[in-house]
Design an enzyme around this catalytic site. Sequence first.
Site, PDB file in Angstrom:
ATOM      1  N   ASP A  51      31.375  -6.972  22.210  1.00 13.96           N
ATOM      2  CA  ASP A  51      30.861  -7.869  21.273  1.00 13.96           C
ATOM      3  C   ASP A  51      31.448  -8.878  20.004  1.00 13.96           C
ATOM      4  O   ASP A  51      30.853  -9.646  18.996  1.00 13.96           O
ATOM      5  CB  ASP A  51      29.085  -7.226  20.686  1.00 13.96           C
ATOM      6  CG  ASP A  51      29.925  -6.342  18.846  1.00 13.96           C
ATOM      7  OD1 ASP A  51      31.415  -6.345  19.176  1.00 13.96           O
ATOM      8  OD2 ASP A  51      29.093  -5.637  18.491  1.00 13.96           O
ATOM      9  N   CYS A  60      12.973   4.758  15.580  1.00 14.41           N
ATOM     10  CA  CYS A  60      12.398   4.401  17.051  1.00 14.41           C
ATOM     11  C   CYS A  60      12.715   5.682  17.312  1.00 14.41           C
ATOM     12  O   CYS A  60      12.461   6.320  18.060  1.00 14.41           O
ATOM     13  CB  CYS A  60      13.740   3.727  17.644  1.00 14.41           C
ATOM     14  SG  CYS A  60      13.182   2.615  19.089  1.00 14.41           S
TER      15      CYS A  60
END
Length: 384
Positions: A145, A259
């Site tokens: 990334d 989550c």
Amino acid sequence: MSQSICNAAKAFRAPDLRETIRAEALALGFDVCRFASVEAPWPASDRLRTFVQKGRHGTMGWMEETLERRVHPRAMWEGARSAIVLGVNYGPDADPLEALKDRGRGVISVYAQGDDYHDVVKKRLKQLGRWLAQGAGCELKVFVDTAPLMEKPLAQSAGLGWQGKHTNLVSREFGSWLFLGSILTTLELEPDAPERDRCGSCRACLDACPTGAFPAPYQLDARACLSYLTIEHAGPWPVRYREAAGNRIYGCDDCLAVCPWNKFAQAGRELKLQARDALRGPRLEDLAGLDDPSFRELFAKGPVKRIGRDRFVRNVLYAIGNSGDPALAAAAERLLEDPAPVVRGAAAWALSRLAPERFTAAAASRLEREDDPDVRAEWLRAAA
């Protein structure tokens, strides 16, 4: 021709080239490997453009500079015909939010408690890339990334997961805990089916954010995000975000950790990415005493080292100011004379919260000697 190249060439005569690649990727330590087309631009590029236009990228000027290179997968390399998208599971072995309860210890984001994933993932990508280039005779480029490639939309296109409301990738198998890497190649590979958004009406990640950094689902204002503030932001933090940081000193896992899809995730098996004992809740008092050499030694091979000692100790001092422990006031007081202005300013803020009388006693003489405008502003604001 070497024996390894001969073996690779034989492997590439297998009926399904994708399964051959997938098997090699898993053998190298990746946890998932899927394939995507690079023909169509990503819908997510519109969200990125809005993000930059509204200034929500903060001081990350490189995002604006590379914006046009991010809007289409082939903008990185015109010769690309397919993408191989890979993931490494870095799921923690315990709930990272439990560490927030001990305010005398610093909380470092799960991903940064082991070796730098950029180094670990890129090494494997290069190994896989060499094997693929030798066996298939193709050209390719590898990406983690640090390059302007939008890996999360690419991963969704390949079916690894979907971009959740917290803007990170969510996987049905690995929850919110996947490191991503990509290989663009000249090979024509049949794409896997994309994943659809499975967040539904859930907004747990949005509600968990301690600073309210999500203006709306699927939108992030980095300027309010603790990951941005602790890592990317170089100067003093805006005062309104300091108390909300609690004892988070590098990154923030709250939106990831809550989550619901994490209930299907398993702890990561990669030893190099597992937490080092020294980084599991280190004492704030010890961290405040780090000089540059000891900082580099503690964070050798890890991602924390890239922000430097001064920015890190600034974060530690904000956590000390939030600790509520007057015994830590001495650590802040010692750093009032630090050579780095960003450290001196954070020390003044922390001392004002833990020991107001000692702060007041020191204020007049410190202001007379202080020539940095940001540090002077800290003293004046706290004394008001």
